[in-house]
Enzyme design. Structure first.
Site, short mmCIF file in Angstrom:
data_model
loop_
_atom_site.label_atom_id
_atom_site.label_comp_id
_atom_site.label_asym_id
_atom_site.label_seq_id
_atom_site.Cartn_x
_atom_site.Cartn_y
_atom_site.Cartn_z
N GLU A 86 0.84 -1.38 -0.26
CA GLU A 86 -0.11 0.07 0.08
C GLU A 86 0.79 1.26 0.02
OE1 GLU A 86 -4.16 -1.61 1.86
OE2 GLU A 86 -2.78 -0.25 3.12
N CYS A 87 1.94 1.15 -0.19
CA CYS A 87 2.85 2.45 -0.09
C CYS A 87 2.59 3.27 -1.32
CB CYS A 87 4.41 2.16 -0.36
SG CYS A 87 4.88 1.23 1.50
#
Length: 863
Positions: free
Chosen positions: A461-462
């Protein structure tokens, strides 16, 4: 001149022969695990320590720290990570070890910033929890009375100056710095350490230090095999071409060493070559082919066959070193190709498109050395028993223990392997980026031979956070130069360094930069890439909305629940705690008050208001189970368009309210029981589509399946309204609508609130697949009060309970006191006058079991 050259050759040969006479077979490895003690660096008192272990568990074992999992004790443990700690022991070497030409100290894992001293000589500094460390100590080590000391620096004290020195802040979404007394100083991004130690929305903040994996003395003569890589170039059921690359460390020149690759089961030599070993690193390549290999298959598709290959080196017919590994012959790759819908996203195993059924996996404990082999085995078998074929090792935890992957290999669980980056931005440049690169090399080399490894993923999810959560916008608004700097670090980390490591060290593997991921622009696209779907949970939408969400691959989604009563009692035993808003319950609800409000809102909307605290716990599990059942079935019905469903999450790291389908103690929640049915090799899935009832048959089998479909519409007291029987030939590896009819025609003049639809498929081998379906929310269903009759008899390892009821009983839940009981089925529906038997593993006597057995169903949860 010619005579001189010949003399030099003779001298070299004689020297080599002489040196070989001193080489003994095989290296010697001894674990240093006894006699350890530890102390707070600035104090004087020493205490016994357990290695492997961490400071917190040693403090608990010595009665200095109260169990942080109990009530509010986590708060009283926050001082530990602000201190430096010293561990030390003394050890001797036996004659065989001491007389070897080379002696190394080998640290499998040090958490995290450590200085290592041997006999008062500083030999090593470490700065990465995820790396292994090896150091030559031959010139320092003694045969007797060696003193090994490891000084662990506080990760907070090491990293705070880095945070304070920067003119901007790196985002770290789940770093609970406030709980650690650090205000907004989120320092987790500076340490190469398990992110979840700093807190998460399902975990405590307990930032550990210690010798978390074993320490060895490893001694060897002449050479040792450091690593063997089995590169599977071409694999089919007819042939497998395998290139073997051995990394051999030599301490001298050795002429005519023979390298062999052997199939240990058959004793057949698969390949061999003769080489000269030079001082330093030697890379030796030797290839072979296998005709008609037995392939490794994922759970449900076939046997996960494993070969045992042995790489060995012989000098003068003496085996100097050997390395055996279990290898599964398979081809696995991520397929992302344009198609009529957009772009595919699925895993192809041995040429077969596989629908991924599984979950996201986090570490099994906040204190990692407490995860025993028994816990690992139960964790993997619980995935197998729930018909999963994949686990995603999430990027905020750890690169797991070797045994974890060995179990996945053995039982056919494919592994989606994240690199250890999650929900944060990292200062990935200079020394830290080089550290990250070495960490990646260490772990890719360690894990690449496991057939279970299906993909390497850069982060969790970065990219989503940068593009979708607003981080890029916020940085750009404040200072575009900082935004550009952070993006360059991001790009270098996930689009250059990590994929290059995978390409070099595991060239046949697939890599994706982030999850979710469509393209570098970070957009979300339902027709392309994997998806993390959270709207139903985060917005508190009706659980039926899971039916509407479409994606090529769901790599994350979930719905929260509380653990069951017995688990809650383990951390909240006092009556004053028995409210979801109590201080203790809130401490074990890291999603905060918003998570509680979502559960309350959805539970009330779907079911009604429970009568008491225990009923709320029970209904929260049922709600989670129903929600995830809807999602899993919807994803499988979309098979072909959608090719994966990995829910969040498989397990917990402490007792807590969370999205897990199994709690910290491994107890199955309702969701895990529902998952087992939803993930079976054949799914029969009814769904209302407007005014029609449609029934889908979804098959993971690789051959068509013949059988019969039975559809019954029943009143809740057992009266048959409609019955349809239909012969089917279900298509292989596909989802097919096999029945459609108007609802009014099926239920006739009976109200929708008074009926349940039962769909059952029985294949020609008499395997049954059953699914019950309501036409309205359960709050609107006219469920009768159920009077369930039970009979208990003793069987091997426990009891068998036989149940009967004259009316439909929804979500029958069985329990007995304590944590060590396992029910073969639970939270199940009882059809009117249809007997059901459940086996229970329990150590209780028959009398105590009958006395403690509790049976409740849906209607019992309300006044």
């Amino acid at each position: 001149m010619k005579i001189k050259r010949e003399m030099k050759v003779i001298i070299l040969i004689m020297s080599t022969i002489f040196s070989l006479s001193s080489i003994h077979a095989s290296s010697v490895q001894t674990e240093i695990k006894c006699g350890w003690k530890f102390k707070q660096a600035r104090l004087n008192n020493w205490y016994p320590a357990t290695v492997p272990g961490v400071v917190h568990t040693d403090l608990i074992n010595n009665g200095i720290l109260d169990d942080p999992f109990f009530r509010l004790n986590e708060r009283g443990a926050q001082w530990v990570d602000k201190e430096d700690w010293i561990y030390e022991t003394k050890f001797d070497l036996d004659d065989e070890t001491f007389n070897k030409e080379n002696i190394d100290l080998y640290f499998k894992g040090l958490d995290t910033y450590a200085d290592i001293y041997l006999n008062e000589n500083k030999i090593l500094e470490t700065n990465n929890m995820f790396r292994e460390w090896r150091i030559d100590v031959k010139n320092i080590i003694k045969q007797k009375d060696n003193h090994l000391r490891i000084y662990f620096h506080s990760p907070i004290k090491v990293d705070l100056p880095k945070w304070e020195a920067l003119p901007f802040r790196y985002e770290a979404a789940n770093d609970q710095s406030e709980n650690g007394g650090l205000f907004d100083k989120k320092v987790s991004v500076f340490a190469r350490k398990a992110g979840y130690h700093y807190g998460w929305d399902w975990g405590p903040r307990l930032v550990t230090s210690g010798i978390w994996r074993p320490v060895f003395v490893e001694a060897w003569d002449g050479l040792r095999i450091d690593n063997v890589h089995y590169i599977q170039r071409n694999v089919s059921s007819k042939n497998a071409d395998i290139e073997t690359v051995l990394e051999i460390i030599g301490d001298k020149e050795i002429v005519s060493a023979k390298v062999k690759i052997t199939d240990e089961q058959s004793g057949k030599i698969l390949a061999s070559t003769v080489i000269d070993i030079h001082k330093g690193l030697n890379k030796v390549r030797v290839g072979f082919s296998m005709k008609n290999p037995e392939l490794w298959w994922s759970n449900g598709l076939g046997e996960p066959h494993l070969y045992t290959f042995k790489a060995s080196i012989e000098v003068n017919n003496t085996t100097i070193d050997r390395k055996s590994e279990k290898i599964g012959i398979r081809s696995v790759k991520l397929v992302r190709q344009p198609d009529k819908f957009g772009k595919s996203f699925y895993f192809e195993l041995n040429g077969i498109p596989v629908f991924s059924k599984g979950a996201n996996y986090i570490p099994c404990d906040i204190f990692l050395p407490r995860v025993t082999r028994e816990i690992y085995k139960k964790t993997i078998l619980d995935a197998v028993d729930a018909n999963m074929n994949m686990l995603r090792v999430w990027g905020g935890g750890i690169y797991e223990d070797d045994y974890f992957y060995e179990l996945c290999d053995k039982y056919g669980i494919m592994v989606w392997q994240d690199f250890m980056f999650a929900c944060s931005l990292y200062p990935a440049e200079g020394e830290l980026l080089e550290n990250i690169k070495q960490e990646a090399i260490d772990n890719v080399k360690r894990l690449r031979n496991h057939p279970s490894i299906a993909i390497w993923c850069g982060n969790n999810e970065c990219l989503d956070a940068w593009e979708i959560w607003g981080w890029k916008r916020n940085y750009t608004t404040k200072d575009p130069r900082i935004a550009d700097k952070i993006w360059k670090q991001f790009y270098d980390q996930y689009f250059i360094v990590l994929p290059e490591v995978v390409k070099e060290y595991d060239p046949m593997a697939s890599y994706t930069p982030s999850s979710p991921f469509t393209d570098i622009d970070g957009r979300r696209d339902h027709t392309d890439g994997d998806m993390h779907y959270w709207d139903t949970w985060q917005k508190g939408l009706p659980i039926s909305t899971y039916n509407n969400e479409k994606s090529r691959y769901f790599s994350e989604y979930g719905f929260q629940s509380f653990p069951e009563w017995a688990t809650v009692l383990s951390y909240a035993p006092e009556e004053k705690d028995w409210n979801i808003t109590s201080e203790v319950m809130m401490s074990h609800q890291r999603g905060g008050s918003s998570a509680n409000l979502i559960i309350e809102k959805c539970l009330t909307n779907e079911y009604g208001t429970p009568k008491d605290f225990q009923s709320f716990l029970y209904l929260s599990q049922l709600l989670q189970g129903d929600a995830m059942k809807i999602a899993m079935e919807a994803h499988r019905r979309d098979m072909g368009y959608c090719m994966g469903t990995l829910f969040w999450q498989h397990n917990d790291c402490w007792p807590v309210a969370s999205w897990a389908s199994r709690d910290y103690y491994g107890r199955w929640k309702a969701q895990h029981y529902f998952t087992r049915e939803a993930f079976r090799d054949i799914l029969v899935s009814p769904i209302a589509n407007g005014e029609k009832l449609e029934i889908y048959a979804v098959s993971d089998r690789l051959k068509n399946t013949a059988g019969k479909l039975y559809i019954s519409v029943l009143t809740l007291d057992g009266k048959v309204i409609s019955e349809i029987n239909k012969s089917l030939n279900i298509s292989a590896n596909a989802s097919t609508m096999v029945y459609s009819e108007t609802i009014d025609k099926l239920i006739k003049n009976i109200a929708r609130k008074d009926v349940v639809i039962v769909a059952e498929f029985i294949d020609n081998n008499n395997r049954r697949y059953t699914n019950n379906y309501f036409l309205l929310n359960q709050k609107e269903i006219n469920l009768p009060k159920a009077n369930i009759i039970s009979d208990v008899r003793v069987v091997d390892k426990g009891f068998e309970i036989t149940l009967n009821c004259d009316k439909f009983a929804r979500a029958v839940y069985l329990s007995v006191d304590g944590l060590d009981n396992f029910f073969g089925d639970n939270y199940f529906d009882l059809l009117p006058n249809k007997e059901k038997s459940i086996k229970v593993q329990s150590g209780l006597s028959l009398a105590d079991f009958k006395k403690q057995l509790k049976i409740v169903s849906f209607t019992d949860a309300f006044q």
